[in-house]
Design a protein around this motif. Structure first.
Motif, short mmCIF file in Angstrom:
data_model
loop_
_atom_site.label_atom_id
_atom_site.label_comp_id
_atom_site.label_asym_id
_atom_site.label_seq_id
_atom_site.Cartn_x
_atom_site.Cartn_y
_atom_site.Cartn_z
N ARG A 121 -22.16 32.96 39.56
CA ARG A 121 -22.82 33.76 38.75
C ARG A 121 -23.94 33.39 38.10
NH1 ARG A 121 -17.35 35.38 35.19
NH2 ARG A 121 -17.10 32.94 35.36
N VAL A 122 -24.79 34.29 37.57
CA VAL A 122 -25.91 33.86 37.19
C VAL A 122 -26.32 34.54 35.92
CG1 VAL A 122 -28.73 33.89 37.53
CG2 VAL A 122 -27.15 33.62 39.40
N LEU A 123 -26.61 33.96 34.87
CA LEU A 123 -27.06 34.58 33.68
C LEU A 123 -28.52 34.16 33.12
CD1 LEU A 123 -26.07 36.01 30.85
CD2 LEU A 123 -25.71 33.67 30.01
N GLY A 124 -29.34 35.34 32.70
CA GLY A 124 -30.62 34.94 32.33
C GLY A 124 -30.62 35.28 30.71
N LEU A 125 -30.96 34.27 30.11
CA LEU A 125 -30.54 34.20 28.61
C LEU A 125 -32.24 33.86 27.92
CD1 LEU A 125 -28.57 33.83 26.10
CD2 LEU A 125 -28.58 31.32 26.69
N VAL A 126 -32.17 34.95 26.99
CA VAL A 126 -33.38 34.83 26.14
C VAL A 126 -33.05 34.34 24.66
CG1 VAL A 126 -35.33 36.03 25.18
CG2 VAL A 126 -34.59 36.63 27.51
N GLY A 127 -33.55 33.34 24.30
CA GLY A 127 -33.31 32.94 22.91
C GLY A 127 -34.46 33.13 21.95
N SER A 128 -34.42 33.51 20.86
CA SER A 128 -35.58 33.87 19.94
C SER A 128 -35.59 32.91 18.60
CB SER A 128 -35.54 35.13 19.48
OG SER A 128 -34.57 35.46 18.65
N GLY A 129 -36.44 32.68 17.95
CA GLY A 129 -36.43 32.14 16.86
C GLY A 129 -35.68 32.79 15.63
N ALA A 130 -34.79 33.55 16.07
CA ALA A 130 -33.97 34.37 14.78
C ALA A 130 -33.03 33.16 14.27
CB ALA A 130 -33.51 35.53 15.48
N GLY A 131 -32.81 32.25 14.90
CA GLY A 131 -31.96 31.26 14.36
C GLY A 131 -30.64 31.21 15.45
N ARG B 186 -22.81 25.70 22.86
CA ARG B 186 -21.97 26.77 22.72
C ARG B 186 -22.14 27.87 23.83
NH1 ARG B 186 -19.77 27.17 16.88
NH2 ARG B 186 -20.26 24.95 15.98
N VAL B 187 -23.14 28.03 24.40
CA VAL B 187 -23.33 29.09 25.43
C VAL B 187 -23.54 28.32 26.93
CG1 VAL B 187 -24.54 31.00 26.00
CG2 VAL B 187 -24.33 30.51 23.80
N THR B 188 -24.60 27.84 27.07
CA THR B 188 -25.01 27.18 28.48
C THR B 188 -24.05 26.09 28.98
OG1 THR B 188 -27.44 27.45 27.79
CG2 THR B 188 -27.06 26.08 29.60
N GLN B 189 -23.55 25.28 28.34
CA GLN B 189 -22.56 24.28 28.79
C GLN B 189 -21.14 24.87 29.17
OE1 GLN B 189 -22.94 21.16 25.79
NE2 GLN B 189 -24.66 19.83 27.19
N PRO B 190 -20.55 25.83 28.24
CA PRO B 190 -19.56 26.30 28.57
C PRO B 190 -19.54 27.20 29.76
CG PRO B 190 -19.86 26.37 26.31
CD PRO B 190 -20.98 26.01 26.99
N LEU B 191 -20.42 27.97 30.07
CA LEU B 191 -20.75 28.79 31.14
C LEU B 191 -20.86 28.00 32.43
CD1 LEU B 191 -23.11 31.67 29.54
CD2 LEU B 191 -20.65 31.69 30.49
N VAL C 213 -27.17 29.16 34.64
CA VAL C 213 -27.73 29.75 33.51
C VAL C 213 -29.32 29.54 33.48
CG1 VAL C 213 -27.92 29.75 30.96
CG2 VAL C 213 -25.45 29.40 32.13
N ALA C 214 -30.21 30.57 33.37
CA ALA C 214 -31.66 30.27 33.31
C ALA C 214 -32.04 30.79 31.90
CB ALA C 214 -32.33 31.31 34.38
N VAL C 215 -32.65 29.76 31.13
CA VAL C 215 -32.74 30.05 29.55
C VAL C 215 -34.40 30.09 29.47
CG1 VAL C 215 -32.57 29.05 27.34
CG2 VAL C 215 -30.60 28.85 28.94
N THR C 216 -34.75 30.96 28.65
CA THR C 216 -36.09 31.15 28.27
C THR C 216 -36.01 31.16 26.58
OG1 THR C 216 -36.77 32.67 30.17
CG2 THR C 216 -38.01 32.68 28.03
N LEU C 217 -36.71 30.12 26.17
CA LEU C 217 -36.65 30.04 24.69
C LEU C 217 -38.06 30.38 24.33
CD1 LEU C 217 -35.04 26.55 24.17
CD2 LEU C 217 -33.98 28.67 24.02
N THR C 218 -38.26 31.11 23.04
CA THR C 218 -39.13 31.45 22.70
C THR C 218 -39.45 31.44 20.93
OG1 THR C 218 -38.51 33.94 22.20
CG2 THR C 218 -39.41 33.51 24.23
N ALA D 230 -17.42 35.43 20.95
CA ALA D 230 -17.46 36.82 21.43
C ALA D 230 -18.74 37.32 22.48
CB ALA D 230 -17.89 37.68 20.14
N VAL D 231 -19.80 36.53 22.23
CA VAL D 231 -20.77 36.73 23.25
C VAL D 231 -20.25 36.22 24.64
CG1 VAL D 231 -23.04 35.95 24.07
CG2 VAL D 231 -22.81 36.63 21.59
N LEU D 232 -19.90 35.04 24.50
CA LEU D 232 -19.15 34.71 26.20
C LEU D 232 -18.05 35.46 26.40
CD1 LEU D 232 -18.83 30.70 25.44
CD2 LEU D 232 -20.68 31.81 26.59
#
Length: 132
Positions: A3-13, A21-26, A33-38, A119-121
């Motif tokens: 299964r593939v997850l595209g994850l966008v993380g922002s500077g919102a905290g 808490r997200v990438t490693q458990p998945l 997991v493909a992560v984009t950090l902005t 909850a997200v997971l």
């Protein structure tokens, strides 16, 4: 097939929690997991055409989209907020949103609050069941 997850993380905290808490458990559950950090997702999306990509993802048949809008009470009082939330729901976006997962507080009134990663997971795992 993974299964593939595209994850966008922002500077919102909360970006500092994405790995543990997200990438490693998945990944432990067999996800890729493909992560984009902005630093600021809005600016990045404008500059890089990401808004078009997100709109395309929402409009793609059989592609689950999960959104956790990390907002405070002031954001939610904006006159168009509920219209945006309703539009996402009508489009089939799975929202991790509501008092049961993220009670809204006034700006800067809830320091040190943990984001609802479990909850997200749960929503991500329900949206894309394991192959088999």
């Amino acid at each position: 097939m993974s299964r593939v997850l595209g994850l966008v993380g922002s500077g919102a905290g909360g970006v500092e929690d994405l790995l543990p808490r997200v990438t490693q458990p998945l990944q432990a559950d067999g996800w890729t997991v493909a992560v984009t950090l902005t630093p600021t997702a809005g600016r990045w999306l404008d500059e890089n055409g990401g808004r078009a990509e997100i709109k395309e993802a929402i409009g793609t048949l059989d592609l689950p989209v999960v959104v956790f809008p990390r907002v405070n009470a002031a954001h939610a009082r904006h006159p168009s907020w509920e219209t945006h939330i309703d539009a996402l729901r009508r489009a089939g976006v799975r929202l991790v949103y509501g008092d049961d997962v993220w009670p809204l507080h006034e700006p800067r009134s809830a320091p040190g609050r943990y984001l609802p990663w479990s909850a997200v997971l749960s929503v991500v795992n329900a949206a894309v069941p394991p192959p088999g």
